[in-house]
Scaffold this motif. Structure first.
Motif, PDB file in Angstrom:
ATOM      1  N   TRP A 200      39.219  56.178   9.733  1.00 51.24           N
ATOM      2  CA  TRP A 200      40.642  55.917   9.919  1.00 51.24           C
ATOM      3  C   TRP A 200      41.046  54.619   9.213  1.00 51.24           C
ATOM      4  O   TRP A 200      42.091  54.544   8.569  1.00 51.24           O
ATOM      5  CB  TRP A 200      41.022  55.873  11.396  1.00 51.24           C
ATOM      6  CG  TRP A 200      42.490  55.675  11.547  1.00 51.24           C
ATOM      7  CD1 TRP A 200      43.133  54.575  12.038  1.00 51.24           C
ATOM      8  CD2 TRP A 200      43.520  56.582  11.151  1.00 51.24           C
ATOM      9  NE1 TRP A 200      44.484  54.754  11.983  1.00 51.24           N
ATOM     10  CE2 TRP A 200      44.758  55.979  11.436  1.00 51.24           C
ATOM     11  CE3 TRP A 200      43.518  57.859  10.581  1.00 51.24           C
ATOM     12  CZ2 TRP A 200      45.976  56.598  11.170  1.00 51.24           C
ATOM     13  CZ3 TRP A 200      44.730  58.474  10.316  1.00 51.24           C
ATOM     14  CH2 TRP A 200      45.940  57.848  10.618  1.00 51.24           C
ATOM     15  N   GLN A 201      40.204  53.611   9.334  1.00 47.46           N
ATOM     16  CA  GLN A 201      40.484  52.345   8.665  1.00 47.46           C
ATOM     17  C   GLN A 201      40.594  52.555   7.151  1.00 47.46           C
ATOM     18  O   GLN A 201      41.488  52.010   6.504  1.00 47.46           O
ATOM     19  CB  GLN A 201      39.373  51.348   8.985  1.00 47.46           C
ATOM     20  CG  GLN A 201      39.540  49.997   8.338  1.00 47.46           C
ATOM     21  CD  GLN A 201      38.495  49.047   8.845  1.00 47.46           C
ATOM     22  OE1 GLN A 201      38.757  48.292   9.767  1.00 47.46           O
ATOM     23  NE2 GLN A 201      37.315  49.084   8.266  1.00 47.46           N
ATOM     24  N   HIS A 202      39.710  53.360   6.595  1.00 43.05           N
ATOM     25  CA  HIS A 202      39.742  53.660   5.160  1.00 43.05           C
ATOM     26  C   HIS A 202      41.055  54.355   4.784  1.00 43.05           C
ATOM     27  O   HIS A 202      41.684  54.016   3.773  1.00 43.05           O
ATOM     28  CB  HIS A 202      38.543  54.535   4.771  1.00 43.05           C
ATOM     29  CG  HIS A 202      38.525  54.909   3.330  1.00 43.05           C
ATOM     30  ND1 HIS A 202      38.059  54.061   2.351  1.00 43.05           N
ATOM     31  CD2 HIS A 202      38.931  56.028   2.701  1.00 43.05           C
ATOM     32  CE1 HIS A 202      38.183  54.651   1.173  1.00 43.05           C
ATOM     33  NE2 HIS A 202      38.707  55.848   1.361  1.00 43.05           N
TER      34      HIS A 202
ATOM     35  N   GLU B 247      30.419  49.284   5.374  1.00 43.72           N
ATOM     36  CA  GLU B 247      31.688  49.907   4.976  1.00 43.72           C
ATOM     37  C   GLU B 247      32.810  49.495   5.929  1.00 43.72           C
ATOM     38  O   GLU B 247      33.929  49.188   5.500  1.00 43.72           O
ATOM     39  CB  GLU B 247      31.543  51.423   4.943  1.00 43.72           C
ATOM     40  CG  GLU B 247      32.787  52.158   4.519  1.00 43.72           C
ATOM     41  CD  GLU B 247      32.641  53.677   4.542  1.00 43.72           C
ATOM     42  OE1 GLU B 247      33.678  54.343   4.362  1.00 43.72           O
ATOM     43  OE2 GLU B 247      31.529  54.198   4.749  1.00 43.72           O
ATOM     44  N   PHE B 248      32.519  49.495   7.220  1.00 43.22           N
ATOM     45  CA  PHE B 248      33.510  49.079   8.211  1.00 43.22           C
ATOM     46  C   PHE B 248      33.940  47.634   7.976  1.00 43.22           C
ATOM     47  O   PHE B 248      35.137  47.325   7.931  1.00 43.22           O
ATOM     48  CB  PHE B 248      32.956  49.254   9.628  1.00 43.22           C
ATOM     49  CG  PHE B 248      33.848  48.689  10.695  1.00 43.22           C
ATOM     50  CD1 PHE B 248      35.042  49.306  11.021  1.00 43.22           C
ATOM     51  CD2 PHE B 248      33.499  47.527  11.366  1.00 43.22           C
ATOM     52  CE1 PHE B 248      35.880  48.780  11.996  1.00 43.22           C
ATOM     53  CE2 PHE B 248      34.324  46.993  12.339  1.00 43.22           C
ATOM     54  CZ  PHE B 248      35.519  47.619  12.660  1.00 43.22           C
ATOM     55  N   LEU B 249      32.972  46.753   7.809  1.00 46.66           N
ATOM     56  CA  LEU B 249      33.277  45.335   7.615  1.00 46.66           C
ATOM     57  C   LEU B 249      34.041  45.097   6.313  1.00 46.66           C
ATOM     58  O   LEU B 249      34.974  44.288   6.270  1.00 46.66           O
ATOM     59  CB  LEU B 249      32.000  44.501   7.676  1.00 46.66           C
ATOM     60  CG  LEU B 249      31.273  44.533   9.033  1.00 46.66           C
ATOM     61  CD1 LEU B 249      29.939  43.810   8.938  1.00 46.66           C
ATOM     62  CD2 LEU B 249      32.147  43.958  10.146  1.00 46.66           C
ATOM     63  N   ALA B 250      33.682  45.816   5.255  1.00 46.25           N
ATOM     64  CA  ALA B 250      34.407  45.698   3.984  1.00 46.25           C
ATOM     65  C   ALA B 250      35.845  46.192   4.141  1.00 46.25           C
ATOM     66  O   ALA B 250      36.778  45.615   3.556  1.00 46.25           O
ATOM     67  CB  ALA B 250      33.692  46.478   2.884  1.00 46.25           C
TER      68      ALA B 250
ATOM     69  N   GLU C 279      38.050  43.533   5.445  1.00 43.54           N
ATOM     70  CA  GLU C 279      38.466  42.619   4.378  1.00 43.54           C
ATOM     71  C   GLU C 279      39.611  43.221   3.574  1.00 43.54           C
ATOM     72  O   GLU C 279      40.541  42.520   3.180  1.00 43.54           O
ATOM     73  CB  GLU C 279      37.285  42.270   3.475  1.00 43.54           C
ATOM     74  CG  GLU C 279      36.219  41.434   4.154  1.00 43.54           C
ATOM     75  CD  GLU C 279      36.752  40.123   4.725  1.00 43.54           C
ATOM     76  OE1 GLU C 279      37.516  39.421   4.019  1.00 43.54           O
ATOM     77  OE2 GLU C 279      36.417  39.809   5.884  1.00 43.54           O
ATOM     78  N   GLY C 280      39.553  44.522   3.334  1.00 43.72           N
ATOM     79  CA  GLY C 280      40.642  45.200   2.641  1.00 43.72           C
ATOM     80  C   GLY C 280      41.942  45.123   3.420  1.00 43.72           C
ATOM     81  O   GLY C 280      43.021  44.944   2.839  1.00 43.72           O
ATOM     82  N   ALA C 281      41.848  45.256   4.735  1.00 42.30           N
ATOM     83  CA  ALA C 281      43.047  45.148   5.571  1.00 42.30           C
ATOM     84  C   ALA C 281      43.647  43.752   5.457  1.00 42.30           C
ATOM     85  O   ALA C 281      44.869  43.598   5.358  1.00 42.30           O
ATOM     86  CB  ALA C 281      42.705  45.477   7.023  1.00 42.30           C
ATOM     87  N   LEU C 282      42.796  42.748   5.437  1.00 42.98           N
ATOM     88  CA  LEU C 282      43.285  41.378   5.292  1.00 42.98           C
ATOM     89  C   LEU C 282      43.969  41.178   3.940  1.00 42.98           C
ATOM     90  O   LEU C 282      44.915  40.397   3.827  1.00 42.98           O
ATOM     91  CB  LEU C 282      42.144  40.377   5.465  1.00 42.98           C
ATOM     92  CG  LEU C 282      41.572  40.290   6.879  1.00 42.98           C
ATOM     93  CD1 LEU C 282      40.352  39.378   6.906  1.00 42.98           C
ATOM     94  CD2 LEU C 282      42.635  39.812   7.861  1.00 42.98           C
TER      95      LEU C 282
ATOM     96  N   ALA D 211      52.853  46.649   7.502  1.00 51.96           N
ATOM     97  CA  ALA D 211      52.658  45.810   8.694  1.00 51.96           C
ATOM     98  C   ALA D 211      52.534  46.682   9.945  1.00 51.96           C
ATOM     99  O   ALA D 211      51.654  46.438  10.790  1.00 51.96           O
ATOM    100  CB  ALA D 211      53.805  44.817   8.846  1.00 51.96           C
ATOM    101  N   ASP D 212      53.372  47.700  10.049  1.00 48.78           N
ATOM    102  CA  ASP D 212      53.283  48.623  11.195  1.00 48.78           C
ATOM    103  C   ASP D 212      51.929  49.329  11.218  1.00 48.78           C
ATOM    104  O   ASP D 212      51.293  49.445  12.275  1.00 48.78           O
ATOM    105  CB  ASP D 212      54.390  49.680  11.123  1.00 48.78           C
ATOM    106  CG  ASP D 212      55.785  49.090  11.181  1.00 48.78           C
ATOM    107  OD1 ASP D 212      55.994  48.101  11.907  1.00 48.78           O
ATOM    108  OD2 ASP D 212      56.665  49.640  10.486  1.00 48.78           O
ATOM    109  N   ALA D 213      51.490  49.796  10.061  1.00 53.37           N
ATOM    110  CA  ALA D 213      50.208  50.498   9.970  1.00 53.37           C
ATOM    111  C   ALA D 213      49.050  49.579  10.337  1.00 53.37           C
ATOM    112  O   ALA D 213      48.108  49.993  11.023  1.00 53.37           O
ATOM    113  CB  ALA D 213      50.010  51.073   8.572  1.00 53.37           C
ATOM    114  N   LEU D 214      49.114  48.319   9.906  1.00 54.26           N
ATOM    115  CA  LEU D 214      48.040  47.372  10.226  1.00 54.26           C
ATOM    116  C   LEU D 214      48.026  47.012  11.703  1.00 54.26           C
ATOM    117  O   LEU D 214      46.957  46.843  12.291  1.00 54.26           O
ATOM    118  CB  LEU D 214      48.151  46.123   9.361  1.00 54.26           C
ATOM    119  CG  LEU D 214      47.845  46.322   7.881  1.00 54.26           C
ATOM    120  CD1 LEU D 214      48.100  45.030   7.114  1.00 54.26           C
ATOM    121  CD2 LEU D 214      46.425  46.811   7.653  1.00 54.26           C
ATOM    122  N   HIS D 215      49.202  46.921  12.319  1.00 51.02           N
ATOM    123  CA  HIS D 215      49.241  46.687  13.773  1.00 51.02           C
ATOM    124  C   HIS D 215      48.572  47.845  14.509  1.00 51.02           C
ATOM    125  O   HIS D 215      47.756  47.640  15.419  1.00 51.02           O
ATOM    126  CB  HIS D 215      50.680  46.524  14.270  1.00 51.02           C
ATOM    127  CG  HIS D 215      51.291  45.215  13.919  1.00 51.02           C
ATOM    128  ND1 HIS D 215      52.551  45.103  13.411  1.00 51.02           N
ATOM    129  CD2 HIS D 215      50.823  43.952  14.004  1.00 51.02           C
ATOM    130  CE1 HIS D 215      52.828  43.842  13.186  1.00 51.02           C
ATOM    131  NE2 HIS D 215      51.790  43.118  13.522  1.00 51.02           N
TER     132      HIS D 215
END
Length: 138
Positions: free
Chosen positions: A36-38, A74-77, A80-83, A103-107
């Motif tokens: 999901w993060q990807h 992969e999760f940790l990377a 970093e992509g989210a940041l 911003a909404d998606a990142l929240h």
């Protein structure tokens, strides 16, 4: 506690263990969270199509500790992509859908990640793998 430490010190046997018939394994929880993060961070439409087709958890457990370690990396990377999305107001204001910004998606992603990391901690507690080992102070 860092995310790295929450995911550290686990054996292949532990990441595949299910504390009950109704729970997921640590591997399944992290796989789900990472996918999901990807999708959110990379805006990956192909992965999103799989998600929409109900591919929410892996079909198979990891075959090796290396596979588990690669998932953690992969999760940790991805974090970093989210940041990277969060480093400017322009990026955060990117329109994804009508009325939805990055911003909404990142929240939403932060809540999703926190929920599943909490489940991972609970599974670790249930299988006697909590707390993680202390890091050596070299």
């Amino acid at each position: 506690m860092t995310r790295e430490r929450m995911l550290s010190g686990l054996t292949l046997e532990q990441v595949n263990e299910r504390p009950s018939a109704h729970s997921h394994s640590i591997y399944e929880e992290l796989w789900h969270t990472t996918k999901w993060q990807h999708i959110v961070v990379m805006r990956d439409e192909d992965e999103y199509a799989k998600w929409e087709a109900n591919v929410l958890y892996p079909a198979e457990p990891p075959a090796s500790e290396a596979e588990w370690s690669a998932l953690v990396a992969e999760f940790l990377a991805g974090l970093e992509g989210a940041l990277g999305w969060a480093d400017s107001p322009e990026k955060l204001g990117t329109k994804l859908d009508p009325g939805v910004t990055m911003a909404d998606a990142l929240h939403s992603l932060a809540v999703h990640n926190a929920y599943h990391l909490g489940k991972i901690v609970a599974i670790r507690q249930a299988i006697g793998a909590w707390p993680p080992p202390e890091r050596s102070k070299e």
